[in-house]
Write an enzyme that holds these catalytic residues in place. Structure first.
Site, PDB file in Angstrom:
ATOM      1  CG  ASP A 155      -2.134   0.916   1.004  1.00  0.00           C
ATOM      2  OD1 ASP A 155      -3.169   0.715   1.675  1.00  0.00           O
ATOM      3  OD2 ASP A 155      -2.049   1.807   0.124  1.00  0.00           O
TER       4      ASP A 155
HETATM    5  C1  GLC Z   1      -4.276   4.411  -0.140  1.00  0.00           C
HETATM    6  C2  GLC Z   1      -5.184   3.231  -0.004  1.00  0.00           C
HETATM    7  C3  GLC Z   1      -5.095   2.287  -1.167  1.00  0.00           C
HETATM    8  C4  GLC Z   1      -4.845   3.082  -2.441  1.00  0.00           C
HETATM    9  C5  GLC Z   1      -3.460   3.668  -2.336  1.00  0.00           C
HETATM   10  C6  GLC Z   1      -3.129   4.572  -3.535  1.00  0.00           C
HETATM   11  O1  GLC Z   1      -3.697   4.741   1.076  1.00  0.00           O
HETATM   12  O2  GLC Z   1      -5.097   2.475   1.206  1.00  0.00           O
HETATM   13  O3  GLC Z   1      -6.318   1.545  -1.228  1.00  0.00           O
HETATM   14  O4  GLC Z   1      -4.940   2.238  -3.579  1.00  0.00           O
HETATM   15  O5  GLC Z   1      -3.260   4.399  -1.132  1.00  0.00           O
HETATM   16  O6  GLC Z   1      -3.946   5.708  -3.511  1.00  0.00           O
END
Ligand code: GLC
Length: 680
Positions: free
Chosen positions: A228
């Site tokens: 993430d």
């Molecule tokens: C965020 C989310 C994830 C997302 C990523 C990119 O923190 O947890 O679901 O795809 O960052 O935006």
């Protein structure tokens, strides 16, 4: 692309650079060797591609895209075909915007309705989540746009999500919280995104048991594991846990990897294993070309998906559908400014947002009043009085209420299940002056409804996406017969929830003490009545079930049993029904939820039409994870096959004995049990 040849030609610095993002959304290109970069962008209910100027992980302005119904809404359709079409539709927009991987679907199981991000997940049930997620992945990847299952795993709250530690027992981990991922992995998604939190004491991003032992070895996943965004703590440790790609890109991480290789902390073989997976992904997308696409096509598709997802929760005296001649007071600001999606990284810059006020039939006799503001709790004495005055003289009152981004969003959890005060007051004010009140809910997760007995109808629109208002108007006026079913429990009292007292606590350990008793698995086992149960939803027609038949009354493993049930539309309107097959568990040897949904099918029937719905049950439908021998097993014994209207309403049942000759060997396995543990 000759990957093995490239591995011989890439320098170690170039290899390390491939394992860290080039920026917020791209992998790095190596032009001298003809290696292109690929772009990832959020989902999951639309394409959120930030403008080039916004190459940052902060939520920036993004290109216009169609905002589809949120996952919670699509799950309520219980129709995997709609999820497939949604994935396929979003894939067309990805190709049009040169995006190769969509960061979705969200696959986390809903442990608590308080989770601020529940709107981005499908269900409390692994079967519904797994089937809907798998269909979405199939749809997306049918156009060769990669899917990314997220967030692996046990990301059940937003509070302290970067540092909290999800502590779950092996049965909950394998039977509930990763089962939907396991189902969707059968569609071979391009990526799996690890979660921010710790899992049993070790950050997901550097957790070898989670990512290697379980995801790769036990579940067989061979694709790219991505972090993430900013979830990586120590890049070398993450690499050794087989996390392939750190996002977004930090040059510091590249240097960390180079240094770790120099010092022998990370081997070149470990680096190459991840580079191989990244190059395979890049190669698989290299043939994608930018294709023209008309967003209006997806706007129409989003409306069709919304039509199949709306849940009718109450309809006393058949007050719905409305007649155009009804003198209707339409009150509530959300009727004019639709809440159609949630907040956070999934927030789409919509193509065209419709409102219920705009989509009411032109011939309808309808007047509108605001009723509340969209700031804070919405309370506004003047607006409330005006709306109540309008409701006084109407034949019927539609009160549109819901949750705003202040109440639910990525990044924080709810503290209660109440509607905002101003919304609550508007329902009560309408009920005080009119006996024919219809409540429409625009919510991303369950709410309490103290006025439930005072209103005649309740329509749960959830978050219907940009085109959902038209579908909602069609349901209210009968052009569409609602066919959604709840994919999550609406609890009657928060304090009765299985996680009460140990959810979203401080930034330490969060113990999943309820184990496998999640959602209806708990309420049905503890026989605690709910506000509305899992699987619940009404129709404008009626369905009659009969002739539940099993082709045998003993399932001898490894055989199968065929189940059939007759369903007839006994009403006067076309309608769709969700036929739900549950098993009542045998608990002679091990604790299990009283009932579990095993399969479901959505059918369409004209008035008077009937059909035979068929299912096949095998040992897999009876298995649970036995921690003592680290295996999924099934217990011989007496079970009941059940056709239910919902988790609280049994329609038909039939006994079934399961005989598993392999069971006697389990004792032998106790000595040979695999040594691995789920981390820690
Ligand atoms: C965020 C989310 C994830 C997302 C990523 C990119 O923190 O947890 O679901 O795809 O960052 O935006």
């Amino acid at each position: 692309m000759d990957i093995e040849k490239l591995l011989g030609e890439l320098t170690i610095s170039e290899k390390c650079a491939l394992l860290v993002g080039a920026d917020a959304w791209h992998t790095i290109a190596i032009p001298r060797l003809g290696i292109p970069s690929i772009m990832m962008a959020d989902g999951p209910h639309g394409l959120r591609k930030q403008l080039e100027s916004g190459n940052s992980i902060e939520i920036q302005e993004s290109y216009q895209a169609v905002c589809f119904p949120a996952e919670v809404t699509v799950a309520s359709s219980f129709d995997p075909e709609l999820a497939f079409q949604m994935g396929e539709g979003i894939a067309k927009e990805c190709l049009n915007k040169d995006v190769q991987v969509l960061l979705g679907p969200g696959m986390n199981i809903k442990r608590s309705p308080l989770c601020g991000r529940n709107f981005e997940y499908y269900s409390e049930d692994p079967v519904v989540s797994g089937e809907m997620g798998a269909a979405f992945v199939r749809g997306l990847q049918s156009k060769n746009v990669g899917a990314c299952l997220k967030h692996f795993a046990l990301n059940s709250q937003e509070s302290y999500r970067m540092i909290s530690d999800s502590v779950a027992d092996e049965r909950a981990f394998l039977e509930i919280y990763t089962q939907a991922f396991r189902r969707a992995l059968q569609e071979n998604p391009a990526m799996v995104m690890c979660s921010y939190n710790k899992v049993n004491g070790v950050y997901a991003s550097e957790n070898p048991v989670l990512l290697d032992d379980v995801l790769r070895k036990k579940f067989g996943y061979q694709g790219v594991v991505v972090s993430d965004w900013t979830a990586v703590n120590r890049r070398p440790k993450a690499l050794k846990a087989t996390l392939d790609l750190e996002m977004p890109g930090y040059v510091y991480s590249v240097h960390q990897l180079e240094k770790a290789v120099r010092h022998g902390i990370v081997s070149v073989e470990e680096i190459d294993a991840s580079v191989r997976r990244i190059l395979a992904l890049v190669e698989s997308k290299s043939a994608n070309r930018i294709e023209d696409f008309d967003l209006a096509d997806n706007h129409a598709l989003a409306r069709r998906i919304a039509e199949g997802s709306i849940v009718l929760l109450k309809n006393d005296e058949q007050i719905l559908p409305l007649a155009p001649t009804d003198k209707v007071a339409l009150i509530g600001r959300l009727a004019r400014e639709t809440r159609y999606q949630g907040g956070g990284s999934s927030h789409i810059n919509p193509f065209q947002v419709d409102s219920l006020l705009d989509r009411m039939p032109p011939e309808a006799d309808c007047q509108y009043a605001e009723g509340y503001t969209l700031q804070g709790d919405g309370w506004d004495e003047k607006l409330l009085a005006e709306a109540q005055a309008l409701a006084t003289g109407a034949d019927k009152v539609i009160v549109v209420v819901g949750l705003t981004d202040e109440y639910e969003s990525e990044g924080y959890d709810r503290r209660h299940l109440n509607l905002p005060r101003g919304h609550q007051a508007l329902v009560e004010a309408a009920c005080a002056v009119n006996a024919n009140v219809i409540v429409v809910l625009q919510i991303g997760s369950p709410v309490l409804m103290p006025w439930k007995d005072d209103v005649k109808a309740i329509v749960n629109a959830y978050l219907l996406g940009e085109a959902g208002a038209g579908a909602l108007a069609d349901v209210l006026y009968g052009k569409v017969n609602p066919s959604g079913r709840l994919a999550e429990t609406f609890p009657a009292h928060l304090e009765e929830a299985p996680w009460w007292g140990h959810y979203a606590l401080g930034n330490g350990e969060v113990h999943y003490q309820e184990s496998v008793y999640v959602g209806y698995r708990y309420y049905s086992s503890a026989k605690i009545p709910t506000l509305f149960p899992f699987g619940y939803g009404l129709s404008y027609t009626r369905f009659e079930y009969s002739d539940l038949t099993l082709d045998r009354d003993i399932l001898r493993v490894p055989g199968a049993v065929s189940v059939s049930v007759r369903v007839r539309n006994t009403g006067d309107r076309f309608g769709k029904e969700v036929v739900q097959l549950y098993i009542e568990n045998n608990q002679d040897r091990q604790f299990k939820p009283a009932i579990e949904l095993k399969q479901f099918k959505k059918i369409a029937l004209a008035p008077g039409e009937e059909t035979i719905v068929r299912f096949q049950l095998t040992e897999a439908d009876f298995q649970y994870f036995e921690p003592a021998i680290k295996m999924f097993v099934s217990d011989s014994g007496d079970y009941t096959v059940q056709i239910r209207k919902d988790a609280e309403t049994l329609l038909l049942s039939a006994p079934l004995r399961l005989e598993n000759p392999g069971q006697k060997d389990y004792a032998m396995n106790f000595m040979k049990a695999e040594s691995y543990r789920i981390c820690g």
